[in-house]
Write an enzyme that holds these catalytic residues in place. Structure first.
Site, short mmCIF file in Angstrom:
data_model
loop_
_atom_site.label_atom_id
_atom_site.label_comp_id
_atom_site.label_asym_id
_atom_site.label_seq_id
_atom_site.Cartn_x
_atom_site.Cartn_y
_atom_site.Cartn_z
N CYS A 9 -22.65 5.75 -23.85
CA CYS A 9 -22.45 5.77 -25.30
C CYS A 9 -21.04 6.21 -25.63
O CYS A 9 -20.34 6.77 -24.79
CB CYS A 9 -23.42 6.75 -25.95
SG CYS A 9 -25.13 6.41 -25.55
N GLY A 35 -20.91 0.84 -25.80
CA GLY A 35 -22.29 0.60 -26.20
C GLY A 35 -22.37 -0.46 -27.27
O GLY A 35 -21.70 -0.36 -28.29
N GLY A 110 -24.54 10.92 -22.72
CA GLY A 110 -24.94 11.54 -21.45
C GLY A 110 -26.41 11.37 -21.22
O GLY A 110 -27.05 10.48 -21.78
N CYS A 248 -17.23 12.35 -14.38
CA CYS A 248 -17.71 11.04 -13.90
C CYS A 248 -16.54 10.16 -13.46
O CYS A 248 -15.74 9.72 -14.29
CB CYS A 248 -18.49 10.34 -15.00
SG CYS A 248 -18.90 8.65 -14.60
N TYR A 254 -14.48 2.02 -13.99
CA TYR A 254 -14.96 0.87 -14.76
C TYR A 254 -15.10 1.10 -16.25
O TYR A 254 -14.74 0.26 -17.06
CB TYR A 254 -16.33 0.44 -14.22
CG TYR A 254 -17.11 -0.52 -15.11
CD1 TYR A 254 -16.82 -1.87 -15.11
CD2 TYR A 254 -18.13 -0.06 -15.93
CE1 TYR A 254 -17.54 -2.75 -15.92
CE2 TYR A 254 -18.85 -0.94 -16.74
CZ TYR A 254 -18.55 -2.28 -16.73
OH TYR A 254 -19.26 -3.15 -17.52
N CYS A 394 -27.30 6.61 -11.14
CA CYS A 394 -26.72 7.73 -11.90
C CYS A 394 -27.79 8.31 -12.82
O CYS A 394 -28.50 7.56 -13.49
CB CYS A 394 -25.55 7.22 -12.74
SG CYS A 394 -24.84 8.50 -13.78
P1 AMP Z 1 -23.59 -7.46 -9.94
O1 AMP Z 1 -23.68 -8.91 -9.91
O2 AMP Z 1 -24.91 -6.83 -10.28
O3 AMP Z 1 -23.06 -6.94 -8.65
O4 AMP Z 1 -22.63 -7.02 -11.13
C1 AMP Z 1 -21.31 -6.69 -10.91
C2 AMP Z 1 -20.58 -6.63 -12.22
O5 AMP Z 1 -21.18 -5.69 -13.11
C3 AMP Z 1 -19.14 -6.20 -12.02
O6 AMP Z 1 -18.31 -7.19 -12.58
C4 AMP Z 1 -18.99 -4.91 -12.79
O7 AMP Z 1 -17.81 -4.90 -13.56
C5 AMP Z 1 -20.19 -4.86 -13.71
N1 AMP Z 1 -20.72 -3.49 -13.81
C6 AMP Z 1 -20.65 -2.52 -12.91
N2 AMP Z 1 -21.28 -1.42 -13.31
C7 AMP Z 1 -21.78 -1.68 -14.53
C8 AMP Z 1 -22.52 -0.93 -15.48
N3 AMP Z 1 -22.89 0.32 -15.24
N4 AMP Z 1 -22.83 -1.52 -16.65
C9 AMP Z 1 -22.48 -2.80 -16.88
N5 AMP Z 1 -21.77 -3.56 -16.01
C10 AMP Z 1 -21.42 -3.02 -14.85
#
Ligand code: AMP
Length: 471
Positions: A9, A35, A110, A248, A254, A394
């Site tokens: 958030c 968000g 959080g 974090c 990212y 997480c």
């Molecule tokens: P995947 O295909 O599930 O491996 O998705 C990888 C993609 O998800 C990468 O391009 C990341 O930038 C993105 N990503 C990583 N962590 C998150 C997150 N917590 N929430 C949304 N997108 C994420």
């Protein structure tokens, strides 16, 4: 049990500005990436607390007539992300109530890890909950406190919480903000001048909000600190004893915007460092470096700098993907990814490509992107990830799936390579991740990469079950 986590958030608080709701709105607008499910703003005009919250994007929710009705010099705001089934307005924040401590509102970034126990205990004492969120618990704890002052009651409440929280709190005549003693989630303090030389204080998850509203970044709210701004000015108070910091690291990898300072550090600098160190640890015999936009861009720049390989934007992202779009009735393969990304064939034809992204979660999107790059003519695709393998969920406010869904928790790098159909896959080491964020003093949380959680998770089974339920 909670069926809802408060993941990912953005929060903001404004004190002492005649257009507080507009500043909160602009701040939320700049933090929309934190968000996209719902957003809300509460203001106080000294007597009344006004609230507006809705599902959807900030710019669509807050029309000028809505903002006009949100009168007062004080405001708090929230933008919320969720992938859960119960994406209901009831869980949108801020929460506002009238209780024995007056009219108050709260917004939270959080995840409170002992919320289930607290909620059960409060329920036994007669508390009635409106939503399934952990944030509401804080209001009930406050209302139940025997402390007379608002700050005292809030302190009482905060000391009972475990886990991650950056909170913004609005009362009729004051703003109170606080961070958990480990400092998991960010919260920055800024100021700006209002006409007549008076000062307006602003608080936000990320400093990109300050840039948009013309505020100056002063410092972070310290872990375990509560900051109170009222008619008497600003006071800072440590409400909890000093504990080991656990900021974090994923904010830098990212989540945050690269133009923000997070934990007092430029996100862009961290990401470029990640890319440079990745090039050293996982070089590739290739022709060009291509980022997965937008998350891989800064790391790809670092990788290109360090390796000497040219950087090219060979995947173009459509930034205007809305919530609703019309899908053709005849299924198109990988439609979802194509909607968002399209390869530049001109750049990729016959090339050996280093594809840089921030993380592989389930691996499904990554596989689609690798396929897309190959279909556009790339001869080889070398995937490089600017952090270590994500092996653990997480519980401190980032939306990761359960362990079994995390491809790296039960597959080695070679198996992941085969799954995503790449010629090679390389991850950054934990040592280099530490180096990239200059973590000499062990102030970051790396639990998603190590499985070592910095706090005791008493009800871990329930936390996991809640995670599973929401998917
Ligand atoms: P995947 O295909 O599930 O491996 O998705 C990888 C993609 O998800 C990468 O391009 C990341 O930038 C993105 N990503 C990583 N962590 C998150 C997150 N917590 N929430 C949304 N997108 C994420």
């Amino acid at each position: 049990m909670f069926d809802k986590f408060h993941d990912e958030c953005g929060v903001v608080a404004i004190y002492g500005h005649p257009e507080a709701s507009k500043l909160a709105y602009l701040s939320l607008y700049s933090m929309q990436h934190r968000g996209q499910e719902s957003a809300g703003i509460c203001t106080s005009d000294g007597k009344h607390v006004h609230t507006h919250k809705s599902m959807g994007h900030v710019a669509d929710i807050f029309t000028s007539s809505v903002l006009k009705a949100l009168t007062g010099n004080l405001a708090i705001g929230h933008t919320r992300y969720s992938t859960a089934g119960d994406t209901v307005l009831l869980n949108a924040q801020p929460f506002s109530v009238a209780c024995n401590k007056g009219k108050v509102a709260i917004a939270h970034n959080g995840n409170i890890t002992n919320a289930t126990e607290l909620r059960a205990d409060l329920g036994r004492r007669g508390a009635i909950f409106q939503a399934s969120s952990d944030t509401e618990v804080v209001l009930h704890l406050m209302a139940h406190s025997s402390e007379r002052t608002l700050a005292g009651a809030l302190r009482d409440a905060l000391l009972q919480l475990e886990g991650a929280f950056s909170l913004v709190f609005l009362a009729e005549d004051r703003i109170i903000v606080a961070r958990d003693p480990h400092g998991f989630r960010p919260l920055a303090v800024g100021e700006m001048e209002v006409s007549g030389g008076r000062k307006c204080y602003v608080f936000a998850s990320e400093t990109c909000a300050f840039d948009l509203i013309g505020a100056v970044y002063l410092h972070d709210v310290d872990p375990g600190e509560m900051v109170i701004v009222g008619p008497e000015g600003m006071t800072r108070e440590r409400y909890a004893p000093v504990q080991a910091r656990a900021q974090c690291v994923f904010e830098h990898v990212y989540f945050a915007r690269p133009d923000s300072l997070v934990f007092g550090r430029a996100v862009e600098e961290s990401r470029e460092n990640l890319g440079r160190l990745l090039a050293r640890e996982c070089p590739a015999d290739a022709d060009l470096v291509v980022p997965v936009p937008d998350s891989g861009v800064a790391a790809a720049i670092g990788y290109s700098d360090e390796s000497g390989l040219p950087f090219r934007h060979a995947l173009i992202r459509n930034h205007y993907v809305g919530r609703t779009f019309i899908e053709p009735s005849q299924a198109i393969r990988d439609f979802g990814v194509k909607l968002k990304l399209n390869p530049v064939r001109y750049l990729l034809q016959g090339k050996r490509v280093v594809l840089v992204d921030d993380s592989i979660v389930r691996g499904t999107t990554s596989r689609k992107i690798v396929r897309m790059v190959r279909q556009a003519g790339a001869r080889e695709v070398h995937v490089r990830i600017s952090c270590p393998p994500t092996i653990s969920p997480c519980f401190y406010g980032v939306d990761t799936p359960t362990r079994s869904e995390l491809i790296a928790s039960n597959h080695n790098v070679e198996e992941i390579r085969r799954f995503v159909e790449a010629d090679s896959v390389g991850y950054l080491s934990i040592g280099s991740l530490r180096k990239a964020v200059a973590d000499e003093n062990h102030e970051y949380c790396y639990a998603c990469y190590t499985g070592d959680y910095p706090t005791e998770l008493v009800n871990i089974e329930e936390l996991i079950a809640a995670r599973q339920k929401r998917k």
